[in-house]
Design an enzyme around this catalytic site. Structure first.
Site, PDB file in Angstrom:
ATOM      1  N   THR A   1      -2.104   6.122   3.567  1.00 30.01           N
ATOM      2  CA  THR A   1      -1.520   5.503   4.731  1.00 30.01           C
ATOM      3  C   THR A   1      -0.092   4.908   4.496  1.00 30.01           C
ATOM      4  O   THR A   1       0.746   5.071   5.424  1.00 30.01           O
ATOM      5  CB  THR A   1      -2.356   4.495   5.443  1.00 30.01           C
ATOM      6  OG1 THR A   1      -3.830   5.199   5.821  1.00 30.01           O
ATOM      7  CG2 THR A   1      -2.024   3.913   6.701  1.00 30.01           C
TER       8      THR A   1
ATOM      9  N   LYS B   1     -12.144  -5.577   9.398  1.00 27.35           N
ATOM     10  CA  LYS B   1     -10.684  -5.667  10.041  1.00 27.35           C
ATOM     11  C   LYS B   1     -10.592  -6.745  11.201  1.00 27.35           C
ATOM     12  O   LYS B   1      -9.614  -7.448  11.305  1.00 27.35           O
ATOM     13  CB  LYS B   1     -10.269  -4.284  10.814  1.00 27.35           C
ATOM     14  CG  LYS B   1      -9.939  -3.326   9.515  1.00 27.35           C
ATOM     15  CD  LYS B   1      -9.921  -1.876  10.160  1.00 27.35           C
ATOM     16  CE  LYS B   1      -9.793  -0.626   9.011  1.00 27.35           C
ATOM     17  NZ  LYS B   1      -8.881  -0.723   8.281  1.00 27.35           N
TER      18      LYS B   1
ATOM     19  N   LYS C   1       2.576   2.017 -12.834  1.00 25.49           N
ATOM     20  CA  LYS C   1       1.988   3.241 -12.616  1.00 25.49           C
ATOM     21  C   LYS C   1       3.245   3.981 -12.197  1.00 25.49           C
ATOM     22  O   LYS C   1       4.197   3.745 -11.464  1.00 25.49           O
ATOM     23  CB  LYS C   1       1.104   3.124 -11.572  1.00 25.49           C
ATOM     24  CG  LYS C   1      -0.306   2.667 -12.059  1.00 25.49           C
ATOM     25  CD  LYS C   1      -1.452   2.570 -10.588  1.00 25.49           C
ATOM     26  CE  LYS C   1      -2.734   2.089 -10.746  1.00 25.49           C
ATOM     27  NZ  LYS C   1      -3.496   1.884  -9.761  1.00 25.49           N
TER      28      LYS C   1
ATOM     29  N   GLY D   1       0.810  -1.281  -0.007  1.00 22.90           N
ATOM     30  CA  GLY D   1       0.090   0.043  -0.087  1.00 22.90           C
ATOM     31  C   GLY D   1       0.925   1.169   0.017  1.00 22.90           C
ATOM     32  O   GLY D   1       0.303   2.406   0.259  1.00 22.90           O
ATOM     33  N   ALA D   2       1.939   1.156  -0.477  1.00 19.96           N
ATOM     34  CA  ALA D   2       2.939   2.458  -0.323  1.00 19.96           C
ATOM     35  C   ALA D   2       2.576   3.427  -1.360  1.00 19.96           C
ATOM     36  O   ALA D   2       3.083   4.533  -1.260  1.00 19.96           O
ATOM     37  CB  ALA D   2       4.525   1.845  -0.378  1.00 19.96           C
TER      38      ALA D   2
ATOM     39  N   GLY E   1      -0.441   4.344  -1.354  1.00 24.01           N
ATOM     40  CA  GLY E   1      -1.835   5.105  -0.865  1.00 24.01           C
ATOM     41  C   GLY E   1      -1.538   5.981   0.202  1.00 24.01           C
ATOM     42  O   GLY E   1      -0.153   6.243   0.360  1.00 24.01           O
TER      43      GLY E   1
HETATM   44  N1  LIG Z   1      -7.910   7.702  10.324  1.00 16.00           N
HETATM   45  C1  LIG Z   1      -8.245   8.478   9.186  1.00 16.00           C
HETATM   46  O1  LIG Z   1      -8.484   9.626   9.318  1.00 16.00           O
HETATM   47  C2  LIG Z   1      -8.333   7.574   8.042  1.00 16.00           C
HETATM   48  C3  LIG Z   1      -8.732   8.374   6.760  1.00 16.00           C
HETATM   49  C4  LIG Z   1      -8.800   7.657   5.509  1.00 16.00           C
HETATM   50  C5  LIG Z   1      -8.705   6.244   5.504  1.00 16.00           C
HETATM   51  N2  LIG Z   1      -8.263   5.555   6.767  1.00 16.00           N
HETATM   52  C6  LIG Z   1      -8.020   3.967   6.916  1.00 16.00           C
HETATM   53  O2  LIG Z   1      -6.778   3.864   6.319  1.00 16.00           O
HETATM   54  C7  LIG Z   1      -6.739   2.577   5.864  1.00 16.00           C
HETATM   55  C8  LIG Z   1      -5.997   2.473   4.600  1.00 16.00           C
HETATM   56  O3  LIG Z   1      -6.648   3.408   3.430  1.00 16.00           O
HETATM   57  P1  LIG Z   1      -5.972   4.476   2.604  1.00 16.00           P
HETATM   58  O4  LIG Z   1      -7.191   5.502   2.315  1.00 16.00           O
HETATM   59  O5  LIG Z   1      -4.908   5.029   3.103  1.00 16.00           O
HETATM   60  O6  LIG Z   1      -5.812   3.671   1.277  1.00 16.00           O
HETATM   61  P2  LIG Z   1      -5.454   4.122  -0.184  1.00 16.00           P
HETATM   62  O7  LIG Z   1      -5.033   5.562  -0.320  1.00 16.00           O
HETATM   63  O8  LIG Z   1      -6.703   3.902  -1.157  1.00 16.00           O
HETATM   64  O9  LIG Z   1      -4.356   3.048  -0.749  1.00 16.00           O
HETATM   65  C9  LIG Z   1      -4.653   1.641  -0.657  1.00 16.00           C
HETATM   66  C10 LIG Z   1      -3.423   0.887  -1.126  1.00 16.00           C
HETATM   67  O10 LIG Z   1      -3.443  -0.182  -1.050  1.00 16.00           O
HETATM   68  C11 LIG Z   1      -2.959  -0.695  -2.451  1.00 16.00           C
HETATM   69  N3  LIG Z   1      -3.755  -1.992  -2.774  1.00 16.00           N
HETATM   70  C12 LIG Z   1      -5.191  -2.168  -2.646  1.00 16.00           C
HETATM   71  N4  LIG Z   1      -5.466  -3.277  -3.201  1.00 16.00           N
HETATM   72  C13 LIG Z   1      -4.368  -3.994  -3.539  1.00 16.00           C
HETATM   73  C14 LIG Z   1      -3.837  -5.426  -3.808  1.00 16.00           C
HETATM   74  N5  LIG Z   1      -4.766  -6.402  -4.147  1.00 16.00           N
HETATM   75  N6  LIG Z   1      -2.499  -5.559  -3.912  1.00 16.00           N
HETATM   76  C15 LIG Z   1      -1.553  -4.777  -3.683  1.00 16.00           C
HETATM   77  N7  LIG Z   1      -1.823  -3.523  -2.980  1.00 16.00           N
HETATM   78  C16 LIG Z   1      -3.217  -3.237  -3.193  1.00 16.00           C
HETATM   79  C17 LIG Z   1      -3.254   0.049  -3.403  1.00 16.00           C
HETATM   80  O11 LIG Z   1      -2.295   0.163  -4.435  1.00 16.00           O
HETATM   81  P3  LIG Z   1      -2.613   0.898  -5.909  1.00 16.00           P
HETATM   82  O12 LIG Z   1      -1.631   1.827  -6.118  1.00 16.00           O
HETATM   83  O13 LIG Z   1      -2.362  -0.458  -6.716  1.00 16.00           O
HETATM   84  O14 LIG Z   1      -3.995   0.877  -6.090  1.00 16.00           O
HETATM   85  C18 LIG Z   1      -2.728   1.469  -2.497  1.00 16.00           C
HETATM   86  O15 LIG Z   1      -1.419   1.540  -2.507  1.00 16.00           O
HETATM   87  C19 LIG Z   1      -8.155   2.276   5.630  1.00 16.00           C
HETATM   88  O16 LIG Z   1      -8.398   1.222   6.419  1.00 16.00           O
HETATM   89  C20 LIG Z   1      -8.918   3.211   5.855  1.00 16.00           C
HETATM   90  O17 LIG Z   1      -9.990   3.072   6.355  1.00 16.00           O
HETATM   91  C21 LIG Z   1      -8.350   6.163   7.986  1.00 16.00           C
END
Ligand SMILES: NC(=O)c1ccc[n+]([C@@H]2O[C@H](COP(=O)([O-])OP(=O)(O)OC[C@H]3O[C@@H](n4cnc5c(N)ncnc54)[C@H](OP(=O)(O)O)[C@@H]3O)[C@@H](O)[C@H]2O)c1
Length: 337
Positions: free
Chosen positions: A16, A127, A44, A11-12, A14
């Site tokens: 988080t 989760k 990408k 997820g690097a 994304g």
């Molecule tokens: N505390 C808060 O305020 C807050 C706010 C937002 C989110 N969150 C939580 O943080 C967590 C992470 O979310 P995020 O929004 O940071 O995520 P995000 O920006 O959507 O990024 C997701 C990452 O996972 C990768 N990924 C997804 N499916 C994959 C797969 N099958 N194989 C390999 N890599 C994969 C994506 O890669 P690609 O480049 O390939 O797409 C991307 O790097 C979630 O649980 C979310 O609910 C918390």
């Protein structure tokens, strides 16, 4: 800890995961960082960017044969997942692979607000399925939840000066009177806190709450007014009853369209509103009650970026809008928060 830890991050690219990746590569004396990316993203630009920083970027389908995952996880000290909210259950196979590979600490994708399992947040419950697989496997772990990001907690201003960094504009909602205190964190500190936590033997096999300050929405609005010199006169008040109704509607829609981001996201937001403003779960006291360790107590020398400091930077134009690559999706959600 004297020797370097070998850390593999999913997820690097994304929000988080990138915060964690950036913080760990900034400490080459402590961490040897590798990334795991899916085949469909291998070309990408963001992935090419990772390859410029770390020597090992593994391109693997995490739902493919487990042997491949075991191979890349073998020798890894810490595995960290920052997978997106909709893909949580894809981690089940990662847990099994980590166990087979002998990973010393598995950090699943938690990183949300403090909430109990069992019907409060659908995301927390998905989760939980992953956590239970960790426990069934007797796999060493650390579960890290965080405050709500500063980057998505600020209201927009009448002048439009902070619209550049806001995921949704305008953002002038006040939920359930705006009085519930909530833990916050700067997204950029999230990774720095994770770096501390995974070096720390005290956090092994524990839940950890990582945050900066604790503010209500009314306090957040006051900070923004003070720092900007503007008055946020227009506010959209959403009552506790409205939050509950919106959440119920979003739940029904999300159930009807399980793979649809536009149907799932209102449920995530509705659950967050219920959790943060109606139940008031997202506090250090409740975290402690649920058994979390507290980063403010574990690392008193770490000064996190307060919301006020963040707001000052925001006004100067120095904050990056989260989810830049999903801009169109968030535009489609406009008004539904
Ligand atoms: N505390 C808060 O305020 C807050 C706010 C937002 C989110 N969150 C939580 O943080 C967590 C992470 O979310 P995020 O929004 O940071 O995520 P995000 O920006 O959507 O990024 C997701 C990452 O996972 C990768 N990924 C997804 N499916 C994959 C797969 N099958 N194989 C390999 N890599 C994969 C994506 O890669 P690609 O480049 O390939 O797409 C991307 O790097 C979630 O649980 C979310 O609910 C918390």
């Amino acid at each position: 800890m004297t020797s370097k830890q070998r850390v593999l991050i999913l997820g690097a690219t994304g929000q988080t995961g990138k915060s964690i990746f950036d913080a760990l590569v900034a400490e080459p004396e402590s961490f040897e960082v590798e990334a795991l990316v899916r085949p469909s993203s291998a070309e990408k630009p963001e992935v090419k960017g990772l390859s410029r920083v770390v020597s090992k970027v593994h391109v693997i389908d995490i739902s493919g044969p487990i042997d491949e995952l075991v191979r890349v996880m073998t020798g890894v000290d810490v595995f960290i997942s920052g997978i997106d909210a909709m893909s949580q259950l894809a981690q089940l196979q990662l847990v099994r692979a980590a166990k087979q590979a002998g990973v010393k600490r598995f950090v699943p994708c938690a990183f949300i607000t403090i909430a109990p399992p069992g019907g409060v947040m659908a995301l927390r419950d998905s989760k939980e399925e992953v956590y239970q697989e960790i426990w069934r496997q007797f796999l060493p772990y650390t579960i890290i939840d965080v405050g709500y990001w500063h980057q998505i907690s600020f209201p927009t201003l009448p002048s439009g000066r902070v619209d550049y960094a806001s995921v949704i504009t305008p953002n002038i909602n006040i939920h359930a009177g705006g009085t519930a205190p909530n833990m916050l964190v700067d997204l950029r500190d999230l990774g720095r806190l994770v770096a501390r936590i995974i070096k720390d033997p005290r956090t092994l096999n524990h839940f950890v709450a990582a945050y900066s300050d604790v503010l209500s929405e009314n306090e957040i609005y006051s900070v923004m007014e003070e720092v900007s010199g503007e008055k946020i006169v227009e506010r959209k008040h959403i009552s506790a009853e409205e939050i509950i109704t919106q959440r119920a509607e979003a739940t029904a829609k999300a159930k009807a369209e399980p793979g649809n981001w536009l149907a799932q996201t209102p449920l995530f937001l509705g659950d967050y509103n219920y959790n943060k403003y109606v139940r008031g779960d997202n506090t250090p006291a409740y975290a402690k009650y649920l058994g979390y360790l507290d980063t403010r107590e574990l690392y008193p020398d770490f000064t996190p970026t307060s919301f006020k400091e963040f707001a000052k930077e925001l006004l100067k134009g120095g904050i990056e809008r989260p989810y830049g690559r999903y801009r169109e999706r968030f535009e489609a959600l406009k008004g539904g928060k």
